[in-house]
Design an enzyme around this catalytic site. Structure first.
Site, mmCIF file in Angstrom:
data_model
loop_
_atom_site.group_PDB
_atom_site.id
_atom_site.type_symbol
_atom_site.label_atom_id
_atom_site.label_comp_id
_atom_site.label_asym_id
_atom_site.label_seq_id
_atom_site.Cartn_x
_atom_site.Cartn_y
_atom_site.Cartn_z
ATOM 1 N N GLU A 10 0.834 -1.201 0.000
ATOM 2 C CA GLU A 10 0.000 0.000 0.000
ATOM 3 C C GLU A 10 0.873 1.256 0.000
ATOM 4 O OE1 GLU A 10 -0.398 -2.615 1.970
ATOM 5 O OE2 GLU A 10 -2.526 -3.142 2.092
ATOM 6 N N LYS A 35 2.449 -8.376 -5.659
ATOM 7 C CA LYS A 35 3.682 -9.043 -5.262
ATOM 8 C C LYS A 35 3.414 -10.545 -5.221
ATOM 9 C CE LYS A 35 7.393 -9.040 -1.906
ATOM 10 N NZ LYS A 35 7.918 -8.488 -0.679
#
Length: 63
Positions: A10, A35
């Protein structure tokens, strides 16, 4: 942006969005960051953020 360590994707997405909005005076942006393999037994982990540049909107209203 250089070398920087992030604990949360984030934070990466926020940095990308803020940098692009400031540098290119973008009205609105959506940033997706993923990811793969970040969590055991998960194929992918990701986040999608959207930002609106309130300063850009205010400048349009002044004209």
């Amino acid at each position: 942006m250089g070398q920087k360590h992030f604990y949360l994707i984030e934070d990466v997405a926020n940095l990308i969005a803020n940098t692009l909005m400031e540098k290119f005076c973008i009205e609105w942006i959506r940033v997706k960051v993923s990811k793969p393999g970040a969590i055991h037994n998960a194929f992918n982990v990701g986040v999608c953020i959207e930002r609106q540049n309130k300063m850009f909107i205010k400048s349009l209203k002044k004209d």
